[in-house]
Write a protein that holds these residues in place. Structure first.
Motif, PDB file in Angstrom:
ATOM      1  N   MET A   1       0.830  -1.210   0.000  1.00  0.00           N
ATOM      2  CA  MET A   1       0.000   0.000   0.000  1.00  0.00           C
ATOM      3  C   MET A   1       0.868   1.265   0.000  1.00  0.00           C
ATOM      4  O   MET A   1       0.702   2.162  -0.823  1.00  0.00           O
ATOM      5  CB  MET A   1      -0.924  -0.022   1.237  1.00  0.00           C
ATOM      6  N   THR A   2       1.820   1.293   0.937  1.00  0.00           N
ATOM      7  CA  THR A   2       2.685   2.474   0.984  1.00  0.00           C
ATOM      8  C   THR A   2       3.483   2.592  -0.310  1.00  0.00           C
ATOM      9  O   THR A   2       3.716   3.681  -0.807  1.00  0.00           O
ATOM     10  CB  THR A   2       3.694   2.386   2.159  1.00  0.00           C
ATOM     11  N   ARG A   3       3.852   1.436  -0.852  1.00  0.00           N
ATOM     12  CA  ARG A   3       4.637   1.435  -2.078  1.00  0.00           C
ATOM     13  C   ARG A   3       3.797   1.976  -3.237  1.00  0.00           C
ATOM     14  O   ARG A   3       4.268   2.756  -4.058  1.00  0.00           O
ATOM     15  CB  ARG A   3       5.087   0.001  -2.371  1.00  0.00           C
ATOM     16  N   TYR A   4       2.527   1.549  -3.239  1.00  0.00           N
ATOM     17  CA  TYR A   4       1.601   2.016  -4.263  1.00  0.00           C
ATOM     18  C   TYR A   4       1.456   3.532  -4.177  1.00  0.00           C
ATOM     19  O   TYR A   4       1.528   4.249  -5.175  1.00  0.00           O
ATOM     20  CB  TYR A   4       0.247   1.327  -4.092  1.00  0.00           C
ATOM     21  N   LEU A   5       1.253   4.004  -2.921  1.00  0.00           N
ATOM     22  CA  LEU A   5       1.094   5.448  -2.711  1.00  0.00           C
ATOM     23  C   LEU A   5       2.333   6.204  -3.153  1.00  0.00           C
ATOM     24  O   LEU A   5       2.252   7.254  -3.774  1.00  0.00           O
ATOM     25  CB  LEU A   5       0.818   5.733  -1.221  1.00  0.00           C
ATOM     26  N   ARG A   6       3.484   5.618  -2.850  1.00  0.00           N
ATOM     27  CA  ARG A   6       4.730   6.283  -3.180  1.00  0.00           C
ATOM     28  C   ARG A   6       4.893   6.419  -4.707  1.00  0.00           C
ATOM     29  O   ARG A   6       5.275   7.467  -5.214  1.00  0.00           O
ATOM     30  CB  ARG A   6       5.913   5.519  -2.587  1.00  0.00           C
TER      31      ARG A   6
ATOM     32  N   THR B   1       2.503   6.361  -6.953  1.00  0.00           N
ATOM     33  CA  THR B   1       1.489   7.280  -7.472  1.00  0.00           C
ATOM     34  C   THR B   1       1.919   8.722  -7.235  1.00  0.00           C
ATOM     35  O   THR B   1       1.825   9.573  -8.119  1.00  0.00           O
ATOM     36  CB  THR B   1       0.130   7.057  -6.804  1.00  0.00           C
ATOM     37  N   PHE B   2       2.425   8.959  -6.007  1.00  0.00           N
ATOM     38  CA  PHE B   2       2.879  10.304  -5.659  1.00  0.00           C
ATOM     39  C   PHE B   2       3.999  10.742  -6.604  1.00  0.00           C
ATOM     40  O   PHE B   2       3.974  11.828  -7.155  1.00  0.00           O
ATOM     41  CB  PHE B   2       3.386  10.314  -4.213  1.00  0.00           C
ATOM     42  N   TRP B   3       4.957   9.865  -6.820  1.00  0.00           N
ATOM     43  CA  TRP B   3       6.093  10.166  -7.681  1.00  0.00           C
ATOM     44  C   TRP B   3       5.633  10.435  -9.107  1.00  0.00           C
ATOM     45  O   TRP B   3       6.082  11.368  -9.763  1.00  0.00           O
ATOM     46  CB  TRP B   3       7.086   9.000  -7.625  1.00  0.00           C
ATOM     47  N   ARG B   4       4.676   9.623  -9.563  1.00  0.00           N
ATOM     48  CA  ARG B   4       4.185   9.781 -10.930  1.00  0.00           C
ATOM     49  C   ARG B   4       3.475  11.132 -11.104  1.00  0.00           C
ATOM     50  O   ARG B   4       3.657  11.823 -12.101  1.00  0.00           O
ATOM     51  CB  ARG B   4       3.238   8.632 -11.277  1.00  0.00           C
ATOM     52  N   THR B   5       2.666  11.501 -10.111  1.00  0.00           N
ATOM     53  CA  THR B   5       1.944  12.777 -10.181  1.00  0.00           C
ATOM     54  C   THR B   5       2.922  13.946 -10.151  1.00  0.00           C
ATOM     55  O   THR B   5       2.810  14.901 -10.914  1.00  0.00           O
ATOM     56  CB  THR B   5       0.966  12.914  -8.990  1.00  0.00           C
ATOM     57  N   LEU B   6       3.889  13.830  -9.238  1.00  0.00           N
ATOM     58  CA  LEU B   6       4.876  14.895  -9.097  1.00  0.00           C
ATOM     59  C   LEU B   6       5.662  15.062 -10.400  1.00  0.00           C
ATOM     60  O   LEU B   6       5.851  16.167 -10.898  1.00  0.00           O
ATOM     61  CB  LEU B   6       5.837  14.549  -7.950  1.00  0.00           C
ATOM     62  N   ARG B   7       6.067  13.924 -10.952  1.00  0.00           N
ATOM     63  CA  ARG B   7       6.907  13.924 -12.141  1.00  0.00           C
ATOM     64  C   ARG B   7       6.215  14.584 -13.322  1.00  0.00           C
ATOM     65  O   ARG B   7       6.848  15.229 -14.142  1.00  0.00           O
ATOM     66  CB  ARG B   7       7.255  12.474 -12.490  1.00  0.00           C
ATOM     67  N   SER B   8       4.897  14.385 -13.413  1.00  0.00           N
ATOM     68  CA  SER B   8       4.210  14.938 -14.578  1.00  0.00           C
ATOM     69  C   SER B   8       3.701  16.349 -14.310  1.00  0.00           C
ATOM     70  O   SER B   8       3.146  16.969 -15.205  1.00  0.00           O
ATOM     71  CB  SER B   8       3.058  14.028 -14.994  1.00  0.00           C
ATOM     72  N   SER B   9       3.901  16.879 -13.094  1.00  0.00           N
ATOM     73  CA  SER B   9       3.417  18.244 -12.846  1.00  0.00           C
ATOM     74  C   SER B   9       4.365  19.248 -13.493  1.00  0.00           C
ATOM     75  O   SER B   9       5.588  19.078 -13.500  1.00  0.00           O
ATOM     76  CB  SER B   9       3.310  18.516 -11.346  1.00  0.00           C
ATOM     77  N   ARG B  10       3.761  20.287 -14.070  1.00  0.00           N
ATOM     78  CA  ARG B  10       4.545  21.271 -14.818  1.00  0.00           C
ATOM     79  C   ARG B  10       5.524  22.012 -13.902  1.00  0.00           C
ATOM     80  O   ARG B  10       6.664  22.250 -14.265  1.00  0.00           O
ATOM     81  CB  ARG B  10       3.589  22.250 -15.492  1.00  0.00           C
ATOM     82  N   LEU B  11       5.060  22.323 -12.696  1.00  0.00           N
ATOM     83  CA  LEU B  11       5.893  23.092 -11.766  1.00  0.00           C
ATOM     84  C   LEU B  11       7.172  22.332 -11.414  1.00  0.00           C
ATOM     85  O   LEU B  11       8.270  22.887 -11.386  1.00  0.00           O
ATOM     86  CB  LEU B  11       5.083  23.402 -10.502  1.00  0.00           C
ATOM     87  N   PHE B  12       7.003  21.027 -11.152  1.00  0.00           N
ATOM     88  CA  PHE B  12       8.159  20.187 -10.828  1.00  0.00           C
ATOM     89  C   PHE B  12       9.142  20.165 -12.004  1.00  0.00           C
ATOM     90  O   PHE B  12      10.354  20.270 -11.826  1.00  0.00           O
ATOM     91  CB  PHE B  12       7.683  18.769 -10.499  1.00  0.00           C
TER      92      PHE B  12
END
Lengths: 238, 137
Positions: free
Chosen positions: B1-6, B8-19
């Motif tokens: 679960m934590t791995r899944y969250l991690r 997902t978080f990384w994927r969202t962050l990576r595709s954010s324009r600001l990042f």
């Protein structure tokens, strides 16, 4: 107190610059013309405000220098379109190199002859020489060969505005079909502004323009010592 | 679960324009740093460009991690040119006859440069592809 005033100045000019740029972009999308182009519209209004407020360039640039610095990361960003067109570039690198060398030689010769024809002095001619390059390169080369970098940066922008517009007209009436020739024409003649225009035409043309822009800059920075030597001997016959 | 969250978080962050914009700023800073410490003739931003190209080519960097950020920089690039134009304030002499002469030099010079560059590439391109029936790359 003094520090606060500086900060307010910086925030005011930065906000005004960004706001007028956004307004220019908005107007240009509605009614595209040379006068609503952000590179004409925004500076003209900013200069008007600065003249009314008796603000000198040093005061203005102190607050907005960070905007100019963003040209650095914008140059880095060109890696992405270049990488995406790597197949095309690998196949035609020789042609691109020929174009860049031909264009750079033409830039030197035409600046020199035209400056002479219109009776400009040597310093102006040297500041005009690197105008087809993107700003970070142009300022470096201008300083190296004995021009005035601040003047060169103005000429670079004027070249961009004129070049992007003329380039589009030229492409419409010249029989160049390949993306290579079309992209190189814009990237060589009008650096970043030309590349932006090229991206509007086609992403392939845009990538070529971006690559050519970087190549021109590199070639010229590396050959600046040689260029300085040629220029100094040419000055004897001014 | 934590791995899944991690992930997902990384994927969202990576595709954010600001990042992605921050990442490009980082590469730029690296380029400037190298240029300053090694005293190369090449400007820092160009070194940054080569760092990114190298990382992309060796697949250490995924293009999707920088593409949106790069698009933002390229789309707003004209804004970064604007402050330089105000250098005219220090050179009022440019607003008169001299300015017109300079404008003429820039205009005719740019047309010449563009025509020569385009013609050189176009002629070589046709020469290389002589005999072949394709006129669009």
């Amino acid at each position: 107190m003094w520090c606060d005033e500086l900060l307010i100045h910086a925030v005011f000019w930065s906000l005004l610059t960004v706001a007028l740029y956004a307004l220019g972009k908005f107007l240009n999308a509605r009614r595209p013309s040379l006068f609503t182009s952000p590179l004409v519209f925004t500076p003209v209004l900013l200069i008007a405000v600065a003249l009314i407020g008796h603000v000198r360039y040093a005061e203005y640039i102190r607050g907005t220098h960070w905007l100019m610095m963003l040209l650095g990361p914008a140059t880095v960003a060109f890696a992405i379109p270049i990488y995406e067109q790597r197949v095309l570039i690998r196949r035609h690198w020789m042609l691109l190199l020929i174009g860049v060398v031909a264009g750079s030689c033409t830039a030197v010769i035409s600046s020199w002859l035209l400056s002479k024809l219109f009776g400009l002095d040597a310093t102006l001619c040297l500041s005009l020489l690197p105008r087809s390059m993107s700003t970070p390169f142009a300022m470096t080369v201008s300083g190296d060969i004995g021009g005035v970098p601040a003047l060169t940066s103005v000429f670079v922008v004027i070249t961009g505005v004129l070049g992007a517009t003329i380039g589009e007209l030229l492409l419409n009436c010249l029989p160049f079909r390949s993306a290579l020739a079309r992209g190189a024409l814009l990237g060589m003649g009008a650096h970043g502004a030309g590349t932006a225009k090229a991206h509007q035409i086609d992403s392939e043309v845009g990538a070529i323009a971006g690559l050519v822009m970087v190549l021109v800059g590199l070639l010229n920075v590396l050959s600046a010592p040689l260029l300085a030597h040629v220029v100094s001997s040419a000055l004897h016959s001014w | 679960m934590t791995r899944y969250l991690r992930t997902t978080f990384w994927r969202t962050l990576r595709s954010s324009r600001l990042f992605q914009i921050a990442l490009i700023l980082l590469f730029w800073a690296a380029g400037e740093g190298i240029a300053r410490t090694t005293h190369l003739m090449i400007p820092g931003p160009v070194l940054g460009l080569f760092i990114v190209l190298l990382l992309l080519a060796t697949r250490r960097l995924n293009i999707l991690t920088v593409r949106r950020g790069a698009q933002w920089f390229l789309a707003e690039m004209l804004l970064f040119f604007i402050p330089a134009v105000l250098a005219v304030l220090d050179h009022p002499e440019l607003l008169g006859m001299l300015g017109l002469k300079i404008l003429a030099v820039i205009l005719f010079g740019t047309i010449t440069i563009m025509v020569v560059t385009g013609a050189a590439i176009d002629l070589c391109y046709r020469w290389v592809n002589r005999g072949e029936k394709c006129d669009v790359v």
